[in-house]
Scaffold this motif. Structure first.
Motif, PDB file in Angstrom:
ATOM      1  N   SER A 200       0.829  -1.211   0.000  1.00  8.97           N
ATOM      2  CA  SER A 200       0.000   0.000   0.000  1.00  8.97           C
ATOM      3  C   SER A 200       0.857   1.252   0.000  1.00  8.97           C
ATOM      4  O   SER A 200       0.543   2.234  -0.692  1.00  8.97           O
ATOM      5  CB  SER A 200      -0.929  -0.006   1.219  1.00  8.97           C
ATOM      6  OG  SER A 200      -1.765  -1.145   1.232  1.00  8.97           O
ATOM      7  N   ALA A 201       1.951   1.233   0.773  1.00  7.96           N
ATOM      8  CA  ALA A 201       2.825   2.406   0.846  1.00  7.96           C
ATOM      9  C   ALA A 201       3.488   2.678  -0.503  1.00  7.96           C
ATOM     10  O   ALA A 201       3.578   3.832  -0.940  1.00  7.96           O
ATOM     11  CB  ALA A 201       3.884   2.198   1.927  1.00  7.96           C
ATOM     12  N   PHE A 203       2.339   1.799  -3.429  1.00 13.75           N
ATOM     13  CA  PHE A 203       1.300   2.233  -4.372  1.00 13.75           C
ATOM     14  C   PHE A 203       0.901   3.686  -4.126  1.00 13.75           C
ATOM     15  O   PHE A 203       0.785   4.477  -5.080  1.00 13.75           O
ATOM     16  CB  PHE A 203       0.079   1.326  -4.251  1.00 13.75           C
ATOM     17  CG  PHE A 203      -1.049   1.707  -5.169  1.00 13.75           C
ATOM     18  CD1 PHE A 203      -0.978   1.415  -6.527  1.00 13.75           C
ATOM     19  CD2 PHE A 203      -2.169   2.368  -4.690  1.00 13.75           C
ATOM     20  CE1 PHE A 203      -2.017   1.769  -7.382  1.00 13.75           C
ATOM     21  CE2 PHE A 203      -3.192   2.729  -5.532  1.00 13.75           C
ATOM     22  CZ  PHE A 203      -3.123   2.432  -6.890  1.00 13.75           C
ATOM     23  N   THR A 204       0.680   4.067  -2.864  1.00 16.62           N
ATOM     24  CA  THR A 204       0.280   5.448  -2.569  1.00 16.62           C
ATOM     25  C   THR A 204       1.401   6.432  -2.900  1.00 16.62           C
ATOM     26  O   THR A 204       1.139   7.548  -3.364  1.00 16.62           O
ATOM     27  CB  THR A 204      -0.124   5.595  -1.098  1.00 16.62           C
ATOM     28  OG1 THR A 204       0.933   5.104  -0.249  1.00 16.62           O
ATOM     29  CG2 THR A 204      -1.381   4.813  -0.798  1.00 16.62           C
ATOM     30  N   SER A 205       2.657   6.016  -2.677  1.00 13.18           N
ATOM     31  CA  SER A 205       3.770   6.880  -3.056  1.00 13.18           C
ATOM     32  C   SER A 205       3.784   7.101  -4.562  1.00 13.18           C
ATOM     33  O   SER A 205       4.001   8.225  -5.048  1.00 13.18           O
ATOM     34  CB  SER A 205       5.095   6.259  -2.610  1.00 13.18           C
ATOM     35  OG  SER A 205       6.195   7.032  -3.053  1.00 13.18           O
ATOM     36  N   VAL A 207       1.164   6.977  -6.530  1.00 13.31           N
ATOM     37  CA  VAL A 207       0.028   7.854  -6.830  1.00 13.31           C
ATOM     38  C   VAL A 207       0.405   9.311  -6.573  1.00 13.31           C
ATOM     39  O   VAL A 207       0.071  10.207  -7.359  1.00 13.31           O
ATOM     40  CB  VAL A 207      -1.204   7.451  -5.999  1.00 13.31           C
ATOM     41  CG1 VAL A 207      -2.308   8.504  -6.124  1.00 13.31           C
ATOM     42  CG2 VAL A 207      -1.733   6.095  -6.445  1.00 13.31           C
ATOM     43  N   GLY A 208       1.102   9.562  -5.463  1.00 11.38           N
ATOM     44  CA  GLY A 208       1.535  10.923  -5.165  1.00 11.38           C
ATOM     45  C   GLY A 208       2.457  11.479  -6.227  1.00 11.38           C
ATOM     46  O   GLY A 208       2.339  12.641  -6.642  1.00 11.38           O
ATOM     47  N   GLY A 366      -0.483  15.684  -3.810  1.00 10.62           N
ATOM     48  CA  GLY A 366       0.471  14.646  -4.167  1.00 10.62           C
ATOM     49  C   GLY A 366       1.650  14.594  -3.213  1.00 10.62           C
ATOM     50  O   GLY A 366       2.107  13.512  -2.822  1.00 10.62           O
ATOM     51  N   VAL A 369       0.564  12.972   0.008  1.00  7.46           N
ATOM     52  CA  VAL A 369       0.409  11.523  -0.169  1.00  7.46           C
ATOM     53  C   VAL A 369       1.761  10.829  -0.090  1.00  7.46           C
ATOM     54  O   VAL A 369       1.914   9.767   0.528  1.00  7.46           O
ATOM     55  CB  VAL A 369      -0.285  11.219  -1.510  1.00  7.46           C
ATOM     56  CG1 VAL A 369      -0.212   9.724  -1.831  1.00  7.46           C
ATOM     57  CG2 VAL A 369      -1.737  11.664  -1.476  1.00  7.46           C
ATOM     58  N   SER A 373       2.834   8.057   2.743  1.00 10.46           N
ATOM     59  CA  SER A 373       3.279   6.701   2.400  1.00 10.46           C
ATOM     60  C   SER A 373       4.624   6.391   3.026  1.00 10.46           C
ATOM     61  O   SER A 373       4.869   5.266   3.488  1.00 10.46           O
ATOM     62  CB  SER A 373       3.359   6.547   0.882  1.00 10.46           C
ATOM     63  OG  SER A 373       4.328   7.417   0.330  1.00 10.46           O
TER      64      SER A 373
END
Length: 416
Positions: A200-201, A203-205, A207-208, A366, A369, A373
């Protein structure tokens, strides 16, 4: 009656490991915190380098190969004190045999290490553990530096070269895929556990990074200055492929170092980086000749004092930041430093704000995020004694122990 008893080295080793669990955990937690602080220093240095490089390109001097070559060559300066030490040792009081005995890097023992050394007898030391805990010799350090030099140079050159074929946004997004590559390759070599929080970390990084990059690309940009690669045709697929190669080779070299070195106590980092710079000077110059002859990157010395100063500043930053970066990686994990380097984006947003360039709301989101992450990954990784791998359903050290030292055998094979 046969009274011979069967020794139980495994049971003894486990009991010994449990008795030292708490001091090990305290020392590991302390090293991890130091690694995070060093990583933050690297983030500041690399963000500063990005601003310097951007100014250099805007000034009209864009030579990705030459800049990468000069930056990496600066590492050879680390060999100067090493050569001086060898000269002093061979001429003032030490015989060659005495020096070769201390040729490896041998740091002072901490209290925990000293207690372990007293607790472990010769009969309890496993052969694989003994090999993996020995400091690397100068020859082994040079061999590792040769491999690292190739991977490091390709990772840095390809991301710079990608900018000549595709947009900055595409290059940034695709190069940030290194988090996924690092997690996957790290899991293969059992230096990273595959957990939901880590996935998850990462992926969210990502996305940011996408949010920041797309926001930047949507803004109206001034006319592009004439650069060394501006004559090249726009080939987005080539640029995107180069950016992906950069992410892959970054994951390869950062995982290689973690698997091969394991701890900064096993290697003299100054000698290591000195050899990296030396091999770069000796082996990479033919690439520049080919690029010049083919017209991809014609050789040209910096023609303004501003460009010379920018290159020298970049060389100085590379000389210090990459050294600190590897130490931070060895004290934490490859994935932590990979995601942590995404913090250059929030710091760049802050830098733009201080320079009077206000950021858009999408960029701010961003950046937040990316920070979130990294914090989530840091908290998850600091609890390394509790994390269970999704594939095996247990900690990797437990799975390796139950499989009969399979991990030790793989790592010993890398030493050879």
């Amino acid at each position: 009656m046969d009274t011979e008893t069967t020794p139980l080295p495994r049971a003894s080793s486990r009991g010994k490991s449990h008795s030292r669990l708490r001091p090990h955990a305290a020392a590991s937690r302390r090293d991890y915190l130091v690694g995070i602080l060093l990583l933050l220093v690297v983030v500041v240095l690399w963000t500063s380098s990005n601003f310097v490089t951007q100014d250099l390109f805007e000034d009209g001097y864009e030579k990705p190969f030459l800049v990468t070559y000069l930056n990496t060559s600066a590492f050879s300066l680390y060999l100067v004190p090493y050569v001086f030490r060898r000269f002093y040792a061979q001429n003032y009081g030490k015989t060659a045999r005495e020096y070769s005995h201390h040729d490896g890097y041998e740091p002072l023992l901490t209290d925990v290490d000293a207690a372990e050394s007293l607790a472990v007898t010769g009969s309890e030391v496993d052969v694989g553990d003994d090999v993996l805990s020995k400091p690397l010799t100068t020859r082994e350090t040079a061999n590792l530096a040769a491999v690292f030099c190739l991977l490091w140079f390709i990772a840095n050159w390809t991301v710079n070269a990608a900018l000549g074929y595709t947009s900055v946004a595409s290059a940034t997004i695709l190069s940030s895929m290194s988090g996924f590559f690092t997690l996957g390759i790290g899991r293969i070599f059992r230096v990273e556990s595959l957990t939901i929080v880590k996935i998850s970390a990462v992926f969210t990084s990502f996305v940011g990074v996408v949010l920041v990059s797309l926001s930047d690309s949507s803004q109206s940009e001034p006319s592009t200055p004439s650069t060394g690669t501006s004559h090249l045709p726009s080939l987005p697929l080539v640029g995107d492929a180069l950016a992906l190669f950069s992410a892959l080779f970054y994951a390869l070299y950062v995982t290689l170092l973690k698997v091969r070195i394991r701890s900064e106590e096993r290697i003299d980092m100054q000698v290591f980086f000195g050899f990296v710079g030396l091999f770069n000077i000796l082996a990479c110059w033919p690439i520049g000749v080919v690029l010049h002859l083919t017209g991809i990157e014609p050789f040209q010395l910096p023609y303004t004092g501003k460009a010379v100063v920018a290159i020298l500043i970049n060389m100085a930053i590379t000389l210090s930041s990459d050294y600190i970066y590897v130490i931070a990686m060895l004290k934490t994990t490859p994935l932590v430093v990979t995601v942590g380097l995404s913090l250059t984006m929030p710091l760049a947003v802050l830098g733009d704000f201080l320079l009077g360039r206000p950021a858009r709301a999408q960029v701010m989101v961003g950046a937040l995020v990316v920070i979130f992450s990294f914090l989530a990954l840091g908290l998850e990784d600091s609890r390394n004694s509790d994390e269970k791998d999704l594939i095996v359903g247990a900690r990797l050290d437990q799975e390796a122990g139950g499989a009969g030292v399979r991990l030790e055998e793989e790592e010993v094979s890398l030493v050879g």
